[in-house]
Write a protein that holds these residues in place. Structure first.
Motif, PDB file in Angstrom:
ATOM      1  N   GLN A  10      31.406  47.296  65.384  1.00  0.00           N
ATOM      2  CA  GLN A  10      31.108  48.621  64.829  1.00  0.00           C
ATOM      3  C   GLN A  10      29.883  48.574  63.927  1.00  0.00           C
ATOM      4  O   GLN A  10      28.997  49.428  64.021  1.00  0.00           O
ATOM      5  CB  GLN A  10      32.321  49.149  64.058  1.00  0.00           C
ATOM      6  N   ASP A  29      39.427  46.524  57.833  1.00  0.00           N
ATOM      7  CA  ASP A  29      38.664  47.607  57.203  1.00  0.00           C
ATOM      8  C   ASP A  29      39.312  48.059  55.902  1.00  0.00           C
ATOM      9  O   ASP A  29      38.612  48.333  54.916  1.00  0.00           O
ATOM     10  CB  ASP A  29      38.560  48.786  58.185  1.00  0.00           C
ATOM     11  N   THR A  38      44.464  45.974  63.398  1.00  0.00           N
ATOM     12  CA  THR A  38      43.244  45.221  63.116  1.00  0.00           C
ATOM     13  C   THR A  38      42.350  45.973  62.143  1.00  0.00           C
ATOM     14  O   THR A  38      41.814  45.389  61.182  1.00  0.00           O
ATOM     15  CB  THR A  38      42.473  44.945  64.421  1.00  0.00           C
ATOM     16  N   LEU A  39      42.173  47.266  62.375  1.00  0.00           N
ATOM     17  CA  LEU A  39      41.362  48.075  61.458  1.00  0.00           C
ATOM     18  C   LEU A  39      41.975  48.090  60.063  1.00  0.00           C
ATOM     19  O   LEU A  39      41.254  48.064  59.047  1.00  0.00           O
ATOM     20  CB  LEU A  39      41.229  49.501  61.999  1.00  0.00           C
ATOM     21  N   TYR A  40      43.303  48.138  59.982  1.00  0.00           N
ATOM     22  CA  TYR A  40      43.967  48.146  58.681  1.00  0.00           C
ATOM     23  C   TYR A  40      43.734  46.821  57.945  1.00  0.00           C
ATOM     24  O   TYR A  40      43.353  46.801  56.766  1.00  0.00           O
ATOM     25  CB  TYR A  40      45.467  48.380  58.864  1.00  0.00           C
ATOM     26  N   TYR A  91      44.764  49.433  65.707  1.00  0.00           N
ATOM     27  CA  TYR A  91      44.876  50.086  64.398  1.00  0.00           C
ATOM     28  C   TYR A  91      45.354  49.098  63.334  1.00  0.00           C
ATOM     29  O   TYR A  91      44.971  49.209  62.165  1.00  0.00           O
ATOM     30  CB  TYR A  91      45.789  51.306  64.518  1.00  0.00           C
ATOM     31  N   PRO A 137      35.581  45.467  64.081  1.00  0.00           N
ATOM     32  CA  PRO A 137      34.813  45.899  62.907  1.00  0.00           C
ATOM     33  C   PRO A 137      33.383  45.344  62.900  1.00  0.00           C
ATOM     34  O   PRO A 137      32.439  46.042  62.507  1.00  0.00           O
ATOM     35  CB  PRO A 137      35.630  45.350  61.725  1.00  0.00           C
ATOM     36  N   GLY A 186      35.644  56.076  60.691  1.00  0.00           N
ATOM     37  CA  GLY A 186      35.885  54.814  60.002  1.00  0.00           C
ATOM     38  C   GLY A 186      34.677  54.300  59.249  1.00  0.00           C
ATOM     39  O   GLY A 186      34.500  53.096  59.086  1.00  0.00           O
ATOM     40  N   PHE A 230      34.270  55.608  65.756  1.00  0.00           N
ATOM     41  CA  PHE A 230      35.637  55.245  66.118  1.00  0.00           C
ATOM     42  C   PHE A 230      35.904  55.447  67.611  1.00  0.00           C
ATOM     43  O   PHE A 230      36.603  54.652  68.241  1.00  0.00           O
ATOM     44  CB  PHE A 230      36.630  56.074  65.286  1.00  0.00           C
TER      45      PHE A 230
END
Length: 540
Positions: free
Chosen positions: A36, A290, A285-287, A283, A33, A449, A43
């Motif tokens: 990013q 993010d 980690t993104l959850y 995914y 993140p 994202g 993404f």
């Protein structure tokens, strides 16, 4: 104080290099993140941060082992360290997503060279009881790298920024190169070997075309000429690879290994384990970051249940291989991973991170059970002279599983997040207004994202809240769907373990080195599982 023996310097250098290369598989996840935001990545760029490394690691692994045999393992290992360290510097200096992903690909080349020569260097330096001790330490280092990766990544990213997860490799790598040339003895394979360049090129190109098509399919359209051409090219190149391997005098991968059902089963388990839970880390980690809003260090701490459990369970599972048949350990371990993924697939928009905890525990125990059996099983189903290729093939299946798993799950994620978030927006008046005004730009932001960035630009608080709430609904529903897919993949691995990993296919040692209860299998009957034939119990 007596000087440290050369063999222990060999172990130090090899473990240092291996720790770095494996750490960079997991340490990057919690920094994604931040990457990013810093590089304004979408993404697809984030997928390639992981996939570029895994792809080149998989593509170069078998060829790098042959290079070490031909030109000298110490020299080739040092070259791998140098490539990895230089690429790490370039990763940290990256100013665009493309520069970072290209540097990550070069990192994977260096990692493959180190990984492919590491075991041979240890085997050449140690004999007798010391060799078992060395492999045990090597296995602990590998397990430790996987266990502490998210925590180290979170701590470094929080304290100094994401670039330092790459910069720290540089001085360590330079020191390891110095130790390698100063303290490690050179070793070569006395047999005449040739590099299978045709196999290397066709295999690498086929994997690249496949993953590129999966990553770009949503953006370009699955029926577009570009995507269809990539899939066709991938299939044709893989056919060319298999034809070449059948005809080559010194093939990169001996296809005869796949006549052994147990080797096929172990390879499928390696692939499905990586394509399910390890590919899912991106995914998750993104959850956690993010969607739930945790920073890098708190996110790394929340991964500890799964990583530490896998580290702690692995040695016990390794010792069980002399008492319990490998098919049962692999099958039960994959069933635990299947159950863990299903447990994690129960999130809802208001969930706390603890909703993932039961699944983390089940997956941690499952990973710890499967990993040591995969490590020893891959080389125990072949004669000792073929163990290098068998081990390399097993590690290749792991990396291919991570790369393709991330690509497939990413294609589903990009499609489903738009569908579920749009459906949630359509249920409120402010949400419908956001959909009407946002149009294609909003859909692009959802699949990349970048919803929170878009939300901050909306002046009306109620409309901003409607978008954020809908995104929480969409992310939760999409994550649950990904978990279901991962569970199916893991269950396939469990079925293959139970049905294909036959104990009579194992090359059981006889004499003084045989494990308790083991016997030669000339009669074809199932016997006790063989002892670890030189691979570490906690091989990740």
């Amino acid at each position: 104080m007596p000087a440290l023996d050369r063999k222990w310097w060999t172990l130090i250098a090899v473990c240092t290099g291996t720790f770095m290369l494996l750490l960079d598989i997991t340490v990057v996840n919690v920094a994604l993140p931040d990457i990013q935001r810093a590089l304004h990545s979408n993404f697809t760029d984030l997928q390639w941060v992981v996939d570029a490394y895994s792809l080149t690691l998989a593509a170069f692994l078998l060829t790098a082992g042959v290079l070490g045999d031909i030109y000298g393992r110490r020299e080739v290992f040092a070259i791998g360290l140098g490539i990895f360290s230089l690429a790490s510097l370039l990763c940290g200096l990256s100013t665009t997503p493309l520069m970072l992903n290209l540097a990550r690909a070069v990192q994977g080349v260096g990692g493959a060279i180190m990984f492919a020569t590491s075991l041979a260097l240890i085997a050449n330096a140690f004999v007798g009881r010391d060799r078992g001790t060395a492999f045990g330490i090597y296995g602990a280092v590998i397990g430790g790298a996987v266990a502490v990766g998210p925590l180290i990544g979170g701590a470094i990213t929080s304290a100094w920024g994401w670039r330092w997860i790459f910069f720290v490799n540089v001085p360590i790598g330079v020191l390891a190169v110095f130790i390698t040339f100063a303290k490690i003895a050179e070793s070569k394979d006395q047999r005449t070997r040739r590099i299978d360049w045709v196999g290397f090129v066709t295999f690498s190109a086929s994997l690249f075309c496949l993953v590129f098509a999966l990553v770009r399919g949503n953006d370009l359209g699955w029926s577009s000429a570009t995507i269809v051409s990539l899939f066709v090219a991938s299939a044709l190149l893989m056919v060319a690879f298999f034809v070449n391997e059948l005809r080559a005098a010194d093939p990169m991968l001996d296809l005869g290994l796949f006549r052994i059902p147990a080797f096929v089963g172990i390879s499928v388990v390696a692939f499905t384990l990586a394509a399910s839970i390890f590919a899912m880390f991106l995914y998750l980690t993104l959850y956690i970051q993010d969607d739930l809003g945790f920073g890098p260090l708190p996110a790394g701490i929340r991964f500890l249940p799964i990583t530490l459990l896998s580290f702690v369970v692995a040695p016990f599972a390794g010792r069980l291989t002399v008492r319990v048949q490998s098919r049962y350990l692999l099958g039960v371990g994959m069933l635990l991973v299947t159950g863990g993924l299903l447990l994690m697939g129960t999130t809802h928009p208001d969930s706390a991170w603890t909703v993932l905890l039961p699944g983390f525990i089940a997956c941690g125990v499952g990973i710890g059970t499967v990993n040591p059996v995969l490590a020893s099983g891959a080389i125990s189903v072949v004669q000792p002279q073929r163990s290098g290729m068998a081990s390399g093939a097993n590690n290749t299946f792991r990396q291919v599983g991570i790369a393709t798993g991330i690509a497939v799950l990413g294609a589903v994620f990009q499609s489903q997040i738009v569908t579920h978030t749009s459906a949630a927006l359509g249920k409120t008046a402010y949400g419908l207004e956001v959909l009407r005004r946002g149009g294609a730009q909003l859909q692009a932001a959802m699949s990349a994202g970048e919803v929170h960035q878009v939300a901050r630009s909306i002046p009306i608080p109620a409309a901003r809240g409607a978008l954020v709430n809908a995104y929480h609904v969409g992310f939760s529903a999409t994550l649950n769907h990904l978990m279901d897919i991962g569970a199916v993949v893991a269950f396939v691995g469990a079925l293959c373990a139970f049905s294909l990993v036959r104990q009579r296919d194992f090359v059981v040692p006889t004499g003084a080195g045989a494990p308790p209860g083991a016997a030669a299998h000339a009669d074809g009957a199932d016997t006790g599982a063989p002892a670890d034939a030189g691979m570490p119990a906690s091989h990740a």
